[in-house]
Design a protein around this motif. Structure first.
Motif, PDB file in Angstrom:
ATOM      1  N   LEU A 259     -12.317-106.611-104.506  1.00 30.66           N
ATOM      2  CA  LEU A 259     -12.644-105.271-104.990  1.00 30.66           C
ATOM      3  C   LEU A 259     -12.145-104.188-104.034  1.00 30.66           C
ATOM      4  CD1 LEU A 259     -16.268-105.689-106.410  1.00 30.66           C
ATOM      5  CD2 LEU A 259     -14.186-105.191-107.695  1.00 30.66           C
ATOM      6  N   VAL A 260     -12.215-104.463-102.741  1.00 32.19           N
ATOM      7  CA  VAL A 260     -11.710-103.495-101.758  1.00 32.19           C
ATOM      8  C   VAL A 260     -10.212-103.281-101.961  1.00 32.19           C
ATOM      9  CG1 VAL A 260     -11.256-103.128 -99.305  1.00 32.19           C
ATOM     10  CG2 VAL A 260     -13.506-103.949-100.043  1.00 32.19           C
ATOM     11  N   ASN A 263      -9.655-101.316-105.098  1.00 34.48           N
ATOM     12  CA  ASN A 263     -10.046 -99.919-104.859  1.00 34.48           C
ATOM     13  C   ASN A 263      -8.948 -99.158-104.122  1.00 34.48           C
ATOM     14  OD1 ASN A 263     -12.264 -97.886-105.021  1.00 34.48           O
ATOM     15  ND2 ASN A 263     -12.102 -97.982-102.785  1.00 34.48           N
ATOM     16  N   GLN A 264      -8.304 -99.808-103.142  1.00 30.98           N
ATOM     17  CA  GLN A 264      -7.210 -99.184-102.410  1.00 30.98           C
ATOM     18  C   GLN A 264      -6.031 -98.883-103.337  1.00 30.98           C
ATOM     19  OE1 GLN A 264      -7.122 -98.101 -99.255  1.00 30.98           O
ATOM     20  NE2 GLN A 264      -9.281 -98.737 -99.014  1.00 30.98           N
ATOM     21  N   ILE A 267      -6.915 -95.844-105.349  1.00 33.90           N
ATOM     22  CA  ILE A 267      -6.852 -94.626-104.518  1.00 33.90           C
ATOM     23  C   ILE A 267      -5.409 -94.136-104.432  1.00 33.90           C
ATOM     24  CG2 ILE A 267      -7.121 -93.728-102.187  1.00 33.90           C
ATOM     25  CD1 ILE A 267      -9.581 -95.505-101.893  1.00 33.90           C
ATOM     26  N   LYS A 272      -9.519 -93.437-111.261  1.00 27.27           N
ATOM     27  CA  LYS A 272     -10.866 -93.981-111.186  1.00 27.27           C
ATOM     28  C   LYS A 272     -11.083 -94.826-112.433  1.00 27.27           C
ATOM     29  CE  LYS A 272     -13.054 -90.529-108.246  1.00 27.27           C
ATOM     30  NZ  LYS A 272     -14.245 -89.661-108.024  1.00 27.27           N
ATOM     31  N   GLU A 288     -20.955-100.056-103.627  1.00 24.74           N
ATOM     32  CA  GLU A 288     -20.291 -99.014-104.406  1.00 24.74           C
ATOM     33  C   GLU A 288     -18.894 -98.757-103.843  1.00 24.74           C
ATOM     34  OE1 GLU A 288     -22.736 -95.575-104.433  1.00 24.74           O
ATOM     35  OE2 GLU A 288     -24.361 -96.509-105.593  1.00 24.74           O
ATOM     36  N   TYR A 289     -17.993 -98.370-104.719  1.00 27.12           N
ATOM     37  CA  TYR A 289     -16.610 -98.104-104.335  1.00 27.12           C
ATOM     38  C   TYR A 289     -16.226 -96.720-104.843  1.00 27.12           C
ATOM     39  CZ  TYR A 289     -16.718-103.126-103.590  1.00 27.12           C
ATOM     40  OH  TYR A 289     -17.072-104.380-103.153  1.00 27.12           O
ATOM     41  N   SER A 290     -15.337 -96.077-104.117  1.00 21.48           N
ATOM     42  CA  SER A 290     -15.000 -94.694-104.424  1.00 21.48           C
ATOM     43  C   SER A 290     -14.291 -94.546-105.764  1.00 21.48           C
ATOM     44  CB  SER A 290     -14.126 -94.107-103.301  1.00 21.48           C
ATOM     45  OG  SER A 290     -12.914 -94.852-103.181  1.00 21.48           O
ATOM     46  N   ASN A 291     -13.425 -95.512-106.111  1.00 29.53           N
ATOM     47  CA  ASN A 291     -12.608 -95.376-107.320  1.00 29.53           C
ATOM     48  C   ASN A 291     -12.876 -96.471-108.346  1.00 29.53           C
ATOM     49  OD1 ASN A 291     -11.309 -93.668-105.280  1.00 29.53           O
ATOM     50  ND2 ASN A 291      -9.700 -93.424-106.811  1.00 29.53           N
ATOM     51  N   ILE A 292     -13.914 -97.261-108.143  1.00 30.19           N
ATOM     52  CA  ILE A 292     -14.286 -98.309-109.098  1.00 30.19           C
ATOM     53  C   ILE A 292     -15.759 -98.170-109.447  1.00 30.19           C
ATOM     54  CG2 ILE A 292     -14.463-100.782-109.560  1.00 30.19           C
ATOM     55  CD1 ILE A 292     -12.270-101.284-107.561  1.00 30.19           C
ATOM     56  N   SER A 293     -16.034 -98.071-110.734  1.00 32.12           N
ATOM     57  CA  SER A 293     -17.413 -98.064-111.202  1.00 32.12           C
ATOM     58  C   SER A 293     -17.679 -99.398-111.885  1.00 32.12           C
ATOM     59  CB  SER A 293     -17.643 -96.913-112.187  1.00 32.12           C
ATOM     60  OG  SER A 293     -18.966 -96.945-112.686  1.00 32.12           O
TER      61      SER A 293
END
Length: 337
Positions: A259-260, A263-264, A267, A272, A288-293
């Protein structure tokens, strides 16, 4: 030698009436294309056939059960079978035979103890009622229809804020990468035997978006950090992301690392996304991830709701199975050089 042929009730009645004219059994055998023994059996049971005919039974119906008592027994066994399958209870041949014996004992009668529910009886019962023997597969029987319907009603409001290209689904599956076909073409008198099927497996994580325009690089999990077949390969250039652990199963740490990485990627693309996943223990709902819900499916509903389970994973495995076949012929070619 006469060809085996089953007469209808009306044909048997016609044979019985013609027998009153003292026609030989050989003549009946040739005329109706049945054996002489079958002719003799019909004549012996003429009273039974005439009674059935007079009771307006279908004249085209082929006799399967000898008497009313057998018909009652057959009907009760079939009703029990239908009830069990309506509850999604597996019914094997031996289980059905045992229940048939119990019902026969309950009905009583002088011949109750003589009924054995043999394999021959089971085969005829299956043919009479068009019952097939199949392998139980899938988890759809454990799904609550109400939960599925409620989720479908909520789904439009969940994804309305996202572009279809930004709605993703990810799921894991086991891949027995050395498994050969479990069926084979053989000669008519050849025994179809083989050794044990390979149980070596990988875990594959697949992920794609709603429109199918973006298929993320699959995550492949094996047991070895660097297998010997990777000796002269650059792992980073493989069409999959290779990870490993002792069991080759997905773990919470491996899934979080994946997931990390995703997410990168998002970004960098300034996107998103909404990612649907199931409730597997390795899927951590607290991170929680900045660009993945992350959005989780309701428990025990993935066989009905998860897009990847609706044929995508199956097609992936079908395409993969073509490669072991090609590899087999290549290996056989070099073995003879």
């Amino acid at each position: 030698m006469t060809t085996k042929h089953t007469l209808t009730l009306s044909e048997k009645i016609q044979l019985i009436r013609e027998n009153e004219e003292k026609v030989s059994y050989r003549t009946f055998s040739d005329r109706y294309k049945i054996s002489i023994g079958s002719v003799s059996n019909i004549i012996k049971r003429k009273v039974e056939y005439i009674e059935s005919y007079e009771q307006n039974e279908s004249s085209t119906k082929k006799r399967n059960l000898r008497d009313e008592f057998s018909q009652q027994h057959d009907q009760q066994v079939y009703e029990w079978f239908v009830i069990q399958r309506s509850k999604n209870i597996p019914v094997s041949g031996p289980l059905l035979q045992e229940r048939a014996r119990q019902i026969r004992q309950q009905l009583g009668g002088t011949a109750a103890s003589d009924f054995k529910a043999s394999n021959g009886w089971l085969e005829k019962f299956r043919i009479r009622h068009s019952i097939q023997h199949r392998v139980i597969c899938g988890e759809s029987a454990a799904v609550d229809p109400k939960t599925v319907d409620e989720w479908k009603k909520r789904l439009p409001s969940i994804i309305e804020q996202y572009d279809p290209n930004d709605v993703y689904n990810a799921d894991e599956t086991g891949l027995f990468f050395k498994a050969l076909p479990d069926r084979s073409l053989v000669m008519a008198k050849e025994a179809c035997k083989d050794g044990k099927l390979s149980k070596e497996r990988f875990t594959v994580l697949l992920c794609t978006n709603m429109t199918g325009t973006d298929k993320l690089k699959p995550l492949l999990i094996g047991k070895a950090t660097k297998p010997r077949c990777f000796k002269h390969l650059n792992i980073k250039e493989l069409p999959v992301t290779w990870r490993s652990n002792r069991t080759s199963w997905m773990t919470a740490s491996l899934f979080d690392d994946w997931l990390v990485c995703v997410n990168q990627i998002m970004i960098k693309q300034k996107r998103k996304i909404l990612l649907f996943i199931d409730n597997a223990p390795c899927h951590n709902p607290d991170i929680e991830y900045s660009n993945i819900s992350l959005k989780f499916f309701p428990p025990n509903t993935t066989s009905k709701l998860q897009p990847l389970d609706q044929g995508i994973i199956k097609n992936f495995k079908c395409y993969y199975r073509e490669y072991p076949d090609s590899y087999y012929f290549v290996r056989e070619h070099y073995a003879f050089i």
